[in-house]
Design a protein around this motif. Structure first.
Motif, mmCIF file in Angstrom:
data_model
loop_
_atom_site.group_PDB
_atom_site.id
_atom_site.type_symbol
_atom_site.label_atom_id
_atom_site.label_comp_id
_atom_site.label_asym_id
_atom_site.label_seq_id
_atom_site.Cartn_x
_atom_site.Cartn_y
_atom_site.Cartn_z
ATOM 1 N N UNK A 81 0.837 -1.205 0.000
ATOM 2 C CA UNK A 81 0.000 0.000 0.000
ATOM 3 C C UNK A 81 0.870 1.253 0.000
ATOM 4 N N UNK A 82 1.922 1.227 0.779
ATOM 5 C CA UNK A 82 2.834 2.375 0.811
ATOM 6 C C UNK A 82 3.445 2.629 -0.562
ATOM 7 N N UNK A 83 3.780 1.572 -1.265
ATOM 8 C CA UNK A 83 4.339 1.733 -2.617
ATOM 9 C C UNK A 83 3.298 2.323 -3.570
ATOM 10 N N UNK A 84 2.050 1.883 -3.438
ATOM 11 C CA UNK A 84 0.993 2.445 -4.272
ATOM 12 C C UNK A 84 0.772 3.918 -3.959
ATOM 13 N N UNK A 85 0.806 4.260 -2.673
ATOM 14 C CA UNK A 85 0.648 5.663 -2.285
ATOM 15 C C UNK A 85 1.788 6.514 -2.829
ATOM 16 N N UNK A 86 3.006 5.977 -2.759
ATOM 17 C CA UNK A 86 4.165 6.700 -3.288
ATOM 18 C C UNK A 86 4.039 6.888 -4.796
ATOM 19 N N UNK A 87 3.487 5.867 -5.461
ATOM 20 C CA UNK A 87 3.303 5.951 -6.911
ATOM 21 C C UNK A 87 2.325 7.059 -7.269
ATOM 22 N N UNK A 88 1.430 7.379 -6.349
ATOM 23 C CA UNK A 88 0.472 8.473 -6.565
ATOM 24 C C UNK A 88 1.016 9.815 -6.071
ATOM 25 N N UNK A 89 2.313 9.862 -5.760
ATOM 26 C CA UNK A 89 2.949 11.122 -5.412
ATOM 27 C C UNK A 89 2.960 11.465 -3.951
ATOM 28 N N UNK A 90 2.619 10.533 -3.089
ATOM 29 C CA UNK A 90 2.607 10.796 -1.651
ATOM 30 C C UNK A 90 3.953 10.381 -1.061
ATOM 31 N N UNK A 91 4.561 11.289 -0.335
ATOM 32 C CA UNK A 91 5.910 11.087 0.187
ATOM 33 C C UNK A 91 5.849 10.426 1.564
ATOM 34 N N UNK A 92 6.284 9.160 1.631
ATOM 35 C CA UNK A 92 6.331 8.470 2.920
ATOM 36 C C UNK A 92 7.315 7.314 2.831
ATOM 37 N N UNK A 93 7.788 6.876 3.983
ATOM 38 C CA UNK A 93 8.762 5.787 4.034
ATOM 39 C C UNK A 93 8.091 4.456 3.694
ATOM 40 N N UNK A 94 8.798 3.619 2.942
ATOM 41 C CA UNK A 94 8.299 2.287 2.601
ATOM 42 C C UNK A 94 8.897 1.324 3.621
ATOM 43 N N UNK A 95 8.227 1.192 4.754
ATOM 44 C CA UNK A 95 8.798 0.404 5.843
ATOM 45 C C UNK A 95 7.884 -0.723 6.338
ATOM 46 N N UNK A 96 6.701 -0.857 5.722
ATOM 47 C CA UNK A 96 5.800 -1.921 6.123
ATOM 48 C C UNK A 96 5.118 -1.710 7.453
ATOM 49 N N UNK A 97 5.132 -0.478 7.956
ATOM 50 C CA UNK A 97 4.506 -0.168 9.237
ATOM 51 C C UNK A 97 3.402 0.875 9.005
ATOM 52 N N UNK A 98 2.167 0.518 9.343
ATOM 53 C CA UNK A 98 1.040 1.420 9.156
ATOM 54 C C UNK A 98 0.944 2.316 10.394
ATOM 55 N N UNK A 99 1.757 3.368 10.385
ATOM 56 C CA UNK A 99 1.787 4.318 11.479
ATOM 57 C C UNK A 99 1.079 5.605 11.109
ATOM 58 N N UNK A 100 1.280 6.667 11.890
ATOM 59 C CA UNK A 100 0.601 7.942 11.643
ATOM 60 C C UNK A 100 0.864 8.520 10.251
ATOM 61 N N UNK A 101 2.107 8.374 9.762
ATOM 62 C CA UNK A 101 2.429 8.947 8.453
ATOM 63 C C UNK A 101 1.668 8.236 7.339
ATOM 64 N N UNK A 102 1.590 6.921 7.437
ATOM 65 C CA UNK A 102 0.861 6.161 6.417
ATOM 66 C C UNK A 102 -0.633 6.448 6.492
ATOM 67 N N UNK A 103 -1.161 6.547 7.710
ATOM 68 C CA UNK A 103 -2.585 6.867 7.850
ATOM 69 C C UNK A 103 -2.887 8.239 7.273
ATOM 70 N N UNK A 104 -2.009 9.197 7.525
ATOM 71 C CA UNK A 104 -2.206 10.542 6.977
ATOM 72 C C UNK A 104 -2.176 10.514 5.451
#
Length: 271
Positions: free
Chosen positions: A16-39
């Motif tokens: 999911x993080x990789x898909x979000x990054x592909x849509x231009x959202x800047x976040x770490x790809x670490x496999x942890x659904x934390x506050x940054x990923x939720x945001x």
């Protein structure tokens, strides 16, 4: 598909993080659904008009991988429902989360784009009687479609096959004997909810999840006690009236209360 939310870890979160990054959202790809990923999920949902709950369900996942679904429920639909019912948005979001099945339309397969239904053979028997048709012959020839006892479910898109077969016996009773869409409202409510014909009801359910939500709003408005329970956040009474006596067994009231608290907090934070 399993819901993926805050606190989850592992490869599904990383995907999911990789898909979000592909849509231009800047976040770490670490496999942890934390506050940054939720945001990031909330931002993606907001930008694509989806329900903004920070949870990756089937519709958010579909938008991430395949693009927007014109039939999907959107945040603006929930806002409109809250305004119509004169309740807070968090209350409508809580009910949508707990009481809806999450998806009101089939995606893929032979019934792609058609509404999710569940055909009830015992209701078919009652509706035939309601329309002055004896169910006895049909109980013998089609027990999976007309029966005094509930059951006979085959699930998923194949429930439409049962509906189609029942329609050969009596079209109106068949439509009235299925529960429809996100909120699984029985078709026999169509007249009470202000639909001109049973066909108009079925067409509305097939149009979009927004129209399914509209049916839910009408359902709430038609029951003063249910409407009052929603306004007052009396989740025990709401669950009892909406789900029947089994509500406590399934913890619907506590789930609704918890979802309302969470959505209220998230909406305040976003404001």
């Amino acid at each position: 598909m399993t819901l993926i939310r805050h606190g989850d870890t592992g490869y599904p979160v990383e995907a999911i993080q990789r898909d979000l990054a592909r849509h231009g959202l800047d976040l770490a790809i670490d496999g942890v659904f934390g506050p940054a990923t939720e945001a990031a999920v909330r931002r993606f949902q907001r930008e694509h008009g989806l329900v903004i709950d920070g949870v990756v369900g089937r519709k958010t996942r579909r938008a991430l991988t395949q693009g927007d679904d014109p039939k999907a429920l959107r945040q603006i639909d929930l806002v409109g429902a809250a305004e119509t019912l004169e309740v807070d948005l968090a209350a409508v979001m809580a009910v949508n989360e707990v009481e809806s099945r999450g998806v009101g339309m089939h995606h893929g397969g032979p019934r792609n784009g058609e509404p999710v239904i569940l055909f009830e053979r015992h209701i078919m028997r009652r509706r035939l009687e309601h329309h002055g048709v004896s169910p006895v012959e049909y109980e013998r020839s089609h027990p999976s479609l007309v029966n005094a006892k509930p059951g006979g479910y085959i699930g998923g898109h194949r429930e439409h096959d049962r509906l189609d077969q029942a329609a050969y016996l009596h079209p109106t009773s068949a439509i009235e004997s299925a529960s429809w869409g996100l909120f699984q409202i029985m078709g026999f409510h169509w007249e009470r909810l202000g639909y001109r014909t049973v066909g108009d009801w079925a067409n509305a359910m097939a149009h979009s999840e927004a129209r399914q939500l509209e049916a839910f709003v009408r359902f709430i408005e038609a029951d003063r006690a249910l409407h009052r329970a929603l306004k007052e956040h009396d989740w025990r009474d709401f669950a009892r009236r909406y789900n029947g006596p089994a509500y406590a067994k399934n913890d619907y009231d506590t789930k609704l209360a918890a979802a309302h608290r969470r959505h209220s907090h998230d909406l305040e934070r976003a404001a």
